[in-house]
Design an enzyme around this catalytic site. Structure first.
Site, PDB file in Angstrom:
ATOM      1  N   ASP A 199      -3.004   3.807   9.850  1.00  0.00           N
ATOM      2  CA  ASP A 199      -2.384   3.827   8.532  1.00  0.00           C
ATOM      3  C   ASP A 199      -2.294   2.352   8.157  1.00  0.00           C
ATOM      4  O   ASP A 199      -1.466   1.621   8.701  1.00  0.00           O
ATOM      5  CB  ASP A 199      -0.987   4.443   8.580  1.00  0.00           C
ATOM      6  CG  ASP A 199      -0.398   4.565   7.193  1.00  0.00           C
ATOM      7  OD1 ASP A 199      -0.491   3.578   6.437  1.00  0.00           O
ATOM      8  OD2 ASP A 199       0.143   5.627   6.847  1.00  0.00           O
ATOM      9  N   HIS A 200      -3.173   1.907   7.281  1.00  0.00           N
ATOM     10  CA  HIS A 200      -3.280   0.454   7.090  1.00  0.00           C
ATOM     11  C   HIS A 200      -1.991  -0.150   6.516  1.00  0.00           C
ATOM     12  O   HIS A 200      -1.767  -1.341   6.633  1.00  0.00           O
ATOM     13  CB  HIS A 200      -4.509   0.077   6.254  1.00  0.00           C
ATOM     14  CG  HIS A 200      -4.350   0.283   4.782  1.00  0.00           C
ATOM     15  ND1 HIS A 200      -4.466   1.506   4.185  1.00  0.00           N
ATOM     16  CD2 HIS A 200      -4.068  -0.583   3.795  1.00  0.00           C
ATOM     17  CE1 HIS A 200      -4.273   1.377   2.888  1.00  0.00           C
ATOM     18  NE2 HIS A 200      -4.034   0.122   2.610  1.00  0.00           N
ATOM     19  N   GLU A 238      -0.646   1.735  -8.616  1.00  0.00           N
ATOM     20  CA  GLU A 238      -1.956   1.060  -8.644  1.00  0.00           C
ATOM     21  C   GLU A 238      -2.482   1.046 -10.069  1.00  0.00           C
ATOM     22  O   GLU A 238      -2.222   1.978 -10.845  1.00  0.00           O
ATOM     23  CB  GLU A 238      -2.954   1.828  -7.778  1.00  0.00           C
ATOM     24  CG  GLU A 238      -2.575   1.874  -6.317  1.00  0.00           C
ATOM     25  CD  GLU A 238      -3.680   2.533  -5.495  1.00  0.00           C
ATOM     26  OE1 GLU A 238      -4.536   1.818  -4.996  1.00  0.00           O
ATOM     27  OE2 GLU A 238      -3.667   3.782  -5.401  1.00  0.00           O
ATOM     28  N   HIS A 262       1.114   6.726   3.823  1.00  0.00           N
ATOM     29  CA  HIS A 262       1.740   5.432   3.515  1.00  0.00           C
ATOM     30  C   HIS A 262       3.203   5.545   3.070  1.00  0.00           C
ATOM     31  O   HIS A 262       4.076   4.848   3.571  1.00  0.00           O
ATOM     32  CB  HIS A 262       0.956   4.698   2.421  1.00  0.00           C
ATOM     33  CG  HIS A 262      -0.521   4.644   2.670  1.00  0.00           C
ATOM     34  ND1 HIS A 262      -1.059   4.480   3.917  1.00  0.00           N
ATOM     35  CD2 HIS A 262      -1.579   4.731   1.824  1.00  0.00           C
ATOM     36  CE1 HIS A 262      -2.388   4.462   3.832  1.00  0.00           C
ATOM     37  NE2 HIS A 262      -2.724   4.626   2.572  1.00  0.00           N
TER      38      HIS A 262
HETATM   39  C1  BG6 Z   1      -5.746   4.151   0.609  1.00  0.00           C
HETATM   40  C2  BG6 Z   1      -5.952   5.224  -0.419  1.00  0.00           C
HETATM   41  O1  BG6 Z   1      -5.301   4.710   1.819  1.00  0.00           O
HETATM   42  O2  BG6 Z   1      -4.771   3.233   0.135  1.00  0.00           O
HETATM   43  C3  BG6 Z   1      -6.400   4.616  -1.734  1.00  0.00           C
HETATM   44  O3  BG6 Z   1      -6.946   6.130   0.033  1.00  0.00           O
HETATM   45  C4  BG6 Z   1      -5.410   3.555  -2.174  1.00  0.00           C
HETATM   46  O4  BG6 Z   1      -6.529   5.608  -2.737  1.00  0.00           O
HETATM   47  C5  BG6 Z   1      -5.154   2.569  -1.057  1.00  0.00           C
HETATM   48  O5  BG6 Z   1      -5.984   2.892  -3.288  1.00  0.00           O
HETATM   49  C6  BG6 Z   1      -4.038   1.632  -1.419  1.00  0.00           C
HETATM   50  O6  BG6 Z   1      -3.979   0.613  -0.471  1.00  0.00           O
HETATM   51  P1  BG6 Z   1      -3.401  -0.811  -0.843  1.00  0.00           P
HETATM   52  O7  BG6 Z   1      -3.445  -1.561   0.444  1.00  0.00           O
HETATM   53  O8  BG6 Z   1      -4.301  -1.361  -1.912  1.00  0.00           O
HETATM   54  O9  BG6 Z   1      -2.014  -0.576  -1.351  1.00  0.00           O
END
Ligand code: BG6
Length: 512
Positions: A199-200, A238, A262
């Site tokens: 989960d980045h 976003e 997330h």
């Molecule tokens: C990803 C989603 O896991 O996270 C994307 O699949 C989303 O749809 C992205 O845009 C958002 O990541 P960050 O790091 O830009 O907040």
């Protein structure tokens, strides 16, 4: 320093206290889906960042695997292209030299025989003893097949003193049943301690800092409960639309794409009890308990507590934006939500009665991710005729991105002869405090996999619990299809219904 061993608390300077500095043991990094977007945009640059930071093992190689037929040289050309913004140094040349490639069909056992041979040869050349990290950045429908083939080829069982770890990209299933099925297939081949579910968000510095803020400081924790906190808001907004990912996103939607992983991770970090240590399982036990404590939402409450919406045409920064349904690859008349908002409660001793409002959407007015904690008003006002509820409450804001930092809002006397109150903020900004930008989340996560640290990865029970909570709502929305889907103009802050989620309780969204 011995490889793979920990150095106990080390004071680097007066201001900096570092724990458990470890160095990963030499290993082979295998990226499945090496010709894909994620590999070139995030994975390769993150690995190179680790090389620059001097935290990659003494020896390593990167083996890209994909369907496209490429020679090692052609793959290295692509890696060079991925690193085009990096200065040409000896380190960069060395990194590129360590990149090699293998092509084949993921469903064909021959690929895994070739992989076996290739790994043995590379291990031998690099003096690596059976330590392999498999990163699955392929389409998710291939995860089970790849894991199964790795098992059949004898590539999943650690040998001698080596280790084998597998990294799985999201999405991890599309509902509870598919997540459980994927877990079962993985567990047939890999032990849980070999599986790293990415989960980045957990790799983001600002997300990890929620833990430092809460548990390395004494001031806030005594206030961190239903006695002092009025409510919590979590927003991940976003400005981008569905981009080139309609094929995936139109089958997924905001709840699966952002909440199940997330947003629920952020919720878990904010609401969890102090863990007994920073050990992976101690941490993940506490996070899982949070999800177990979520008060289930019944179908009769969905319309009051959950909002789903889709962006209609609109404008962002003066540029006209198409409706979601007109984006390339989106099914005509699609009812996929590009925005969702939820009001949940963590029904335990600490949080009983404190609402957590969560929202996330695409094509909103601004790119911003924040956790906002609003404290309760003072019990009574000594500034009459101003009443207690007329004073602006204290607000603690974790600015996850952009403008990373933490701020605390409080009331102050406005200078002058009259008694006037003003809201002011104490502000911590990462850039100002540390003078460095935010490292790529994937770099940190790669490093942890190499070190065998699962703290920042989702455990299967957390994941199942998160799906269990959201699944009934997903089913309800799937049945309901058109009715109940709201629309919002692209470039706005989402539908009116999301505002009403708060205004019906005399609150407003604090992230704008
Ligand atoms: C990803 C989603 O896991 O996270 C994307 O699949 C989303 O749809 C992205 O845009 C958002 O990541 P960050 O790091 O830009 O907040």
């Amino acid at each position: 320093m011995a490889h793979g061993t920990a150095v106990v608390s080390k004071v680097l300077s007066k201001e900096e206290l570092c724990l458990l500095e470890k160095v990963a043991e030499p290993c082979g990094i295998v990226i499945f889906g090496a010709s894909g977007d994620l590999a070139h945009r995030k994975l390769i640059p993150s690995l190179f960042q680790l090389a620059k930071d001097g935290v990659l093992p003494r020896d390593y190689y990167v083996l890209g695997v994909a369907r496209t037929a490429l020679t090692d040289e052609a793959f290295r050309g692509k890696v060079e292209e991925d690193l085009r913004n990096q200065a040409d140094t000896g380190l960069k040349a060395d990194f590129i030299k360590r990149c090699v490639y293998l092509s084949g069909d993921y469903g064909d056992p021959k690929l895994y025989q070739s992989l076996d041979g290739r790994l043995s040869a590379l291990d031998e050349a690099h003096g690596i003893h059976d330590r392999h990290l498999y990163y699955l950045s392929t389409p998710p429908q291939l995860y089970e097949a790849i894991a199964g083939h790795l098992g059949q080829a004898g590539l999943a069982k650690p040998r001698a003193q080596g280790w084998i770890r597998i990294v799985i990209e999201k999405p991890f299933g599309r509902d509870l049943a598919s997540a459980e099925a994927l877990n079962r297939s993985l567990h047939e081949v890999f032990r849980e301690d070999q599986i790293y579910r990415i989960d980045h968000y957990l790799g983001k510095e600002t997300v990890q800092n929620i833990l430092m803020f809460r548990f390395a400081n004494a001031v806030y924790e005594p206030l961190w409960n239903q006695k002092y906190i009025d409510h919590v808001q979590i927003t991940a907004a976003e400005t981008v639309g569905v981009e080139h990912r309609a094929g995936y996103y139109d089958q997924s939607g905001a709840l699966r794409d952002m909440f199940q992983n997330h947003l629920f991770q952020l919720l878990s970090l904010v609401a969890m009890e102090p863990p007994s240590s920073m050990e992976a399982d101690a941490m993940r036990d506490e996070k899982t308990k949070v999800l177990h404590s979520l008060r289930p939402i019944g179908p009769d409450e969905y319309s009051r507590l959950a909002v789903r919406a889709q962006y209609a045409s609109g404008g962002l920064n003066g540029d006209p934006q198409p409706a979601y349904r007109s984006e390339e690859g989106v099914r005509p008349g699609s009812t996929t939500e590009t925005f969702a908002a939820l009001r949940v409660e963590v029904d335990n001793w600490r949080w009983r009665g404190v609402p957590f409002y969560l929202r996330s959407g695409k094509r909103l007015a601004k790119r911003v991710t924040e956790v906002v904690v609003q404290f309760k008003p003072v019990p009574t006002s000594v500034f009459k005729p101003l009443m207690a509820d007329q004073l602006t409450p204290n607000i603690l804001r974790f600015r996850i991105q952009p403008d990373e930092g933490i701020s605390f809002g409080f009331e102050a006397k406005h200078p002058g002869p009259k008694l006037c109150l003003s809201s002011v903020t104490m502000n911590f900004n990462y850039q100002d405090a540390f003078g460095v930008g935010q490292p790529e989340a994937y770099a940190r996560l790669f490093q942890d996999v190499m070190l065998g640290d699962q703290t920042l990865f989702s455990r299967n029970d957390w994941l199942n619990q998160s799906w269990s909570f959201l699944n009934p709502l997903l089913d309800y929305w799937a049945e309901e299809k058109q009715t109940g889907l709201a629309f919002y103009p692209a470039g706005s802050w989402g539908p009116r219904e999301a505002d009403e989620l708060l205004t019906q309780e005399d609150r407003t969204w604090l992230t704008k």
